[in-house]
Design an enzyme around this catalytic site. Sequence first.
Site, mmCIF file in Angstrom:
data_model
loop_
_atom_site.group_PDB
_atom_site.id
_atom_site.type_symbol
_atom_site.label_atom_id
_atom_site.label_comp_id
_atom_site.label_asym_id
_atom_site.label_seq_id
_atom_site.Cartn_x
_atom_site.Cartn_y
_atom_site.Cartn_z
ATOM 1 N N HIS A 129 0.836 -1.071 -0.015
ATOM 2 C CA HIS A 129 -0.090 0.138 0.132
ATOM 3 C C HIS A 129 0.836 1.251 -0.106
ATOM 4 O O HIS A 129 2.074 1.316 0.523
ATOM 5 C CB HIS A 129 -0.946 -0.143 1.323
ATOM 6 C CG HIS A 129 -1.953 0.803 1.376
ATOM 7 N ND1 HIS A 129 -1.864 2.175 1.636
ATOM 8 C CD2 HIS A 129 -3.327 0.825 0.985
ATOM 9 C CE1 HIS A 129 -2.706 2.949 1.678
ATOM 10 N NE2 HIS A 129 -3.773 2.030 1.664
ATOM 11 N N LYS A 233 -10.330 -0.869 10.374
ATOM 12 C CA LYS A 233 -10.611 -1.988 9.370
ATOM 13 C C LYS A 233 -11.215 -3.269 10.373
ATOM 14 O O LYS A 233 -11.361 -4.220 9.810
ATOM 15 C CB LYS A 233 -9.443 -2.329 8.890
ATOM 16 C CG LYS A 233 -9.001 -1.330 7.553
ATOM 17 C CD LYS A 233 -7.973 -1.788 6.570
ATOM 18 C CE LYS A 233 -7.161 -0.863 6.099
ATOM 19 N NZ LYS A 233 -7.785 0.164 4.851
#
Lengths: 413, 149
Positions: A129, A233
């Site tokens: 990421h 998350k």
Amino acid sequence: MSVATALPGLDVERIREDFPILAERVHEKPLVYLDSAASAQKPRVVMDVMARTMEKQYANVHRGLHWLSERCSDAYEGARDRVARFLNAEREEIVFVRNATEAINLVSYTFGHTALEPGNAVAVSQMEHHANLVPWQMLRDARGIELRIVRVTEAGEIDFGDLERVFADRRVKLLAITHMSNVLGTYTPVERLVAFAHAHGAQVLVDGAQAVVHRRVDVRALGVDFYVFSGHKLYGPTGIGVLYGKRTLLQSMPPFLGGGDMIGSVSYERSTWAEPPYRFEAGTPAIVEAIGLGAAIDYIEAIGFDAIATHERVLTDHALRTLSDISGLKIIGNAQDRGGIVAFTLDRIHAHDVATLLDKQGIAVRAGHHCAEPLARRFGVDSTARASFGIYTTRSEIDLLAAGIERLKKVFS
Amino acid sequence: MEDTVEDLYQQLIMERARAPHYAGRLVRIDGEAEGDNPMCGDQVHVMFASGDGDVVQEFAHQTRGCAICIASADLLGDVVLGRHLDEITSTVDAFEEMIRTGTRPTRSEFDKLAAFAGVHAYRSRRRCATLAWQAARSAIIRMMEAHHG
């Protein structure tokens, strides 16, 4: 018994009742939320704990000598204990930050600026990421540290031959690598990577933003030096994340931000630093959010990672099988060990159109490069659509996704 | 889906996305500009020919992107051909205003362009609709500066 409740290990229909938002409708269709890898929905218990904290027990932490501040400090530090048990770490090794991105930046600015020297190298993989790439580019530019990229194979797995090449001159002092790709769904073999890196004189930071949601993470068993994740998350609130760092490493690191709560003593001339973890928590922290994260971890652990992992495997197998049957659909990555994230392209239909036309049917997926632009280029695509699963995802939702894709293809036929 | 999708993926948009009228390159280019959206990799290259004057005689675009992006680049061609550069910039302004507000301007060239008004409801897609138009504005401003020094 519906198909959804027939999944082994996990009563999905009962779990869904804990998430109020799943009863919402989008474009007059029942919401099918397949974007948990971007951010997960929140169970009622997390919202309740946060509201109760603000209603009954809220004050600043570590400051007031009054009853409310003491209770709120207890709850905040209780959340730290909760995270420590969750990761099998010591409480002094748990630093609260805003999110995984901030945790990586913290390590880059502290460890990176002191333990690493010009001429050293940091290695990351091709499937990071941007949060685990850009901070290291910034460190490279500020400190003359080399940044090396470990290739991933066409299947979307770490290329161990390339890893050996990258480490051959023993100049790599830190391997910063994802535990689970947010695009390919690949789980990386962290224990093997840690053993390899340590044998080559490098420390290891693992970006656990995706993996920590699906699998039990034991930082001692994994042997990692740093492990980072975000609360939002993990069915917790936004604004709270975790940096785990080995105690000796955290002790050797200078502060990240200066301010209140991170000091030993302060004079106009100079200040001394508090011990970890407080050294890295300048200013009033995200108190309510940390307490909310503690509640989210309680919730997840009550379900249990055995059940969660089984559920994820069943859903992923079903999704890979169902989506592969759609003509013109290509799934990106094919790792042996992969989890509930499936990125795909459709022939002649742009991912943005896919996402919008699914949204029209109440199905939420993400489209774009998913904050991993170089990885998209590695696989020769501009953008992909991505479906990702959580504990509340059902097999029938995956069937709805497949049917939705078939319908949107008709718009373009 | 077929009835709810109409506000965004109108027939005109789908037709022009599938078979754009102005896709390609010009032989003679008097003004050009590129636009890209790094969020999704969409890229557009618009090209104009106006001879020595201020009226657009030819237009072409090369667009890689979603249906909205390709169709909006192509419909740009319908409104620029045969028109003065300064008129075009005002149409570009009105188009962007329409995407921003969702309200269709009353000007006649918007009979077809109104097909994009529905994009307003999709914040993340507005850039898809305006990418080519923003590139067109930069190209045209440069052409006007070149002509009038």
